[in-house]
Design a protein around this motif. Structure first.
Motif, PDB file in Angstrom:
ATOM      1  N   UNK A 123       0.371  -0.805   0.092  1.00  0.00           N
ATOM      2  CA  UNK A 123       0.154   0.252  -0.389  1.00  0.00           C
ATOM      3  C   UNK A 123       0.944   1.590  -0.024  1.00  0.00           C
ATOM      4  N   UNK A 124       0.343   2.279  -0.231  1.00  0.00           N
ATOM      5  CA  UNK A 124       0.859   3.361  -0.777  1.00  0.00           C
ATOM      6  C   UNK A 124       0.176   4.975  -0.558  1.00  0.00           C
ATOM      7  N   UNK A 125       0.034   5.647   0.384  1.00  0.00           N
ATOM      8  CA  UNK A 125      -0.576   6.706   0.425  1.00  0.00           C
ATOM      9  C   UNK A 125      -0.182   7.573   0.528  1.00  0.00           C
ATOM     10  N   UNK A 126      -1.015   8.718  -0.232  1.00  0.00           N
ATOM     11  CA  UNK A 126       0.329  10.001  -0.779  1.00  0.00           C
ATOM     12  C   UNK A 126      -0.830  11.141   0.120  1.00  0.00           C
ATOM     13  N   UNK A 127      -0.412  11.248   1.252  1.00  0.00           N
ATOM     14  CA  UNK A 127      -0.836  12.455   1.694  1.00  0.00           C
ATOM     15  C   UNK A 127      -0.383  14.005   1.385  1.00  0.00           C
ATOM     16  N   UNK A 128      -1.716  14.696   0.416  1.00  0.00           N
ATOM     17  CA  UNK A 128      -1.262  16.512   0.274  1.00  0.00           C
ATOM     18  C   UNK A 128      -1.764  17.260   0.872  1.00  0.00           C
ATOM     19  N   UNK A 129      -3.200  17.573   1.298  1.00  0.00           N
ATOM     20  CA  UNK A 129      -4.060  18.247   2.252  1.00  0.00           C
ATOM     21  C   UNK A 129      -3.922  17.191   4.145  1.00  0.00           C
ATOM     22  N   UNK A 130      -4.906  17.794   4.493  1.00  0.00           N
ATOM     23  CA  UNK A 130      -5.435  17.366   5.747  1.00  0.00           C
ATOM     24  C   UNK A 130      -6.746  16.426   5.548  1.00  0.00           C
ATOM     25  N   UNK A 131      -7.247  16.903   4.129  1.00  0.00           N
ATOM     26  CA  UNK A 131      -8.445  16.393   4.069  1.00  0.00           C
ATOM     27  C   UNK A 131      -8.221  16.191   2.660  1.00  0.00           C
ATOM     28  N   UNK A 132      -7.129  16.035   2.599  1.00  0.00           N
ATOM     29  CA  UNK A 132      -6.807  15.078   1.037  1.00  0.00           C
ATOM     30  C   UNK A 132      -5.730  13.940   1.017  1.00  0.00           C
ATOM     31  N   UNK A 133      -6.146  12.992   0.490  1.00  0.00           N
ATOM     32  CA  UNK A 133      -4.403  11.889   0.324  1.00  0.00           C
ATOM     33  C   UNK A 133      -5.431  10.839  -1.007  1.00  0.00           C
ATOM     34  N   UNK A 134      -4.262   9.846  -1.603  1.00  0.00           N
ATOM     35  CA  UNK A 134      -4.320   9.185  -2.782  1.00  0.00           C
ATOM     36  C   UNK A 134      -4.060   7.953  -1.705  1.00  0.00           C
ATOM     37  N   UNK A 135      -4.675   6.491  -2.363  1.00  0.00           N
ATOM     38  CA  UNK A 135      -4.230   5.554  -1.908  1.00  0.00           C
ATOM     39  C   UNK A 135      -3.855   4.541  -2.708  1.00  0.00           C
ATOM     40  N   UNK A 136      -2.821   3.925  -2.944  1.00  0.00           N
ATOM     41  CA  UNK A 136      -2.612   3.033  -3.522  1.00  0.00           C
ATOM     42  C   UNK A 136      -3.077   1.637  -3.716  1.00  0.00           C
ATOM     43  N   UNK A 137      -3.174   0.256  -4.059  1.00  0.00           N
ATOM     44  CA  UNK A 137      -3.695  -0.818  -2.592  1.00  0.00           C
ATOM     45  C   UNK A 137      -2.658  -1.694  -4.014  1.00  0.00           C
ATOM     46  N   UNK A 138      -1.820  -2.784  -3.929  1.00  0.00           N
ATOM     47  CA  UNK A 138      -1.746  -3.856  -4.377  1.00  0.00           C
ATOM     48  C   UNK A 138      -2.543  -4.197  -4.784  1.00  0.00           C
ATOM     49  N   UNK A 139      -2.945  -4.814  -5.948  1.00  0.00           N
ATOM     50  CA  UNK A 139      -3.930  -6.261  -6.982  1.00  0.00           C
ATOM     51  C   UNK A 139      -3.853  -6.992  -5.664  1.00  0.00           C
TER      52      UNK A 139
END
Length: 139
Positions: A123-139
């Motif tokens: 898993x990878x989580x990129x937090x951009x702001x306190x209220x916005x993040x993107x998460x990628x998960x392995x298939x």
């Protein structure tokens, strides 16, 4: 299977803009992020790798090695950079959080494989702001 996670922080500037579209389209699609002067974020990256501990050293991955990989593949190329101008892949691709997260995943995954670690990104989580993040998960 164990998960081992690490968090790093970096700062980067960017502009969300497609030159093949009109100014109006860009403003409607990206809002203030289409500002010609760009803007920056203080990003937090959480990266989790999955694997079985090595029977000899008891580790999924050596944290010193993972820290070095994150420094060389993420922090060094991105920290205090303008993504649109200084990262070749983003000269032709809009540096959205989604695209940046995928770019990071691809680089770190390739490095783990090249260095011979048996773990993989879970898993990878990129937090951009306190209220916005993107998460990628392995298939």
């Amino acid at each position: 299977m164990l998960l081992l996670a690490r968090t790093i922080h970096f700062n980067a500037a960017h502009r969300l803009f497609r030159p093949d579209r009109s100014e109006e389209w860009n403003r409607t699609t990206y809002g203030a992020a289409a500002n010609p002067a760009g803007y920056g974020h203080n990003y937090a990256l959480d990266l989790a790798v999955a694997g079985e501990p090595d029977p000899e050293n008891g580790m999924v991955v050596n944290l010193l090695d993972l820290d070095r990989i994150l420094k060389e593949e993420v922090d060094r190329p991105l920290d205090h950079r303008n993504l649109n101008e200084e990262i070749p892949e983003f000269r032709g691709t809009v540096p959205t959080a989604e695209n940046l997260a995928r770019w990071i995943w691809d680089r770190v995954d390739a490095r783990l494989r090249r260095d011979g670690w048996p773990c993989r990104i879970a898993a990878l989580t990129l937090t951009v702001t306190p209220t916005f993040r993107v998460q990628l998960l392995a298939p």
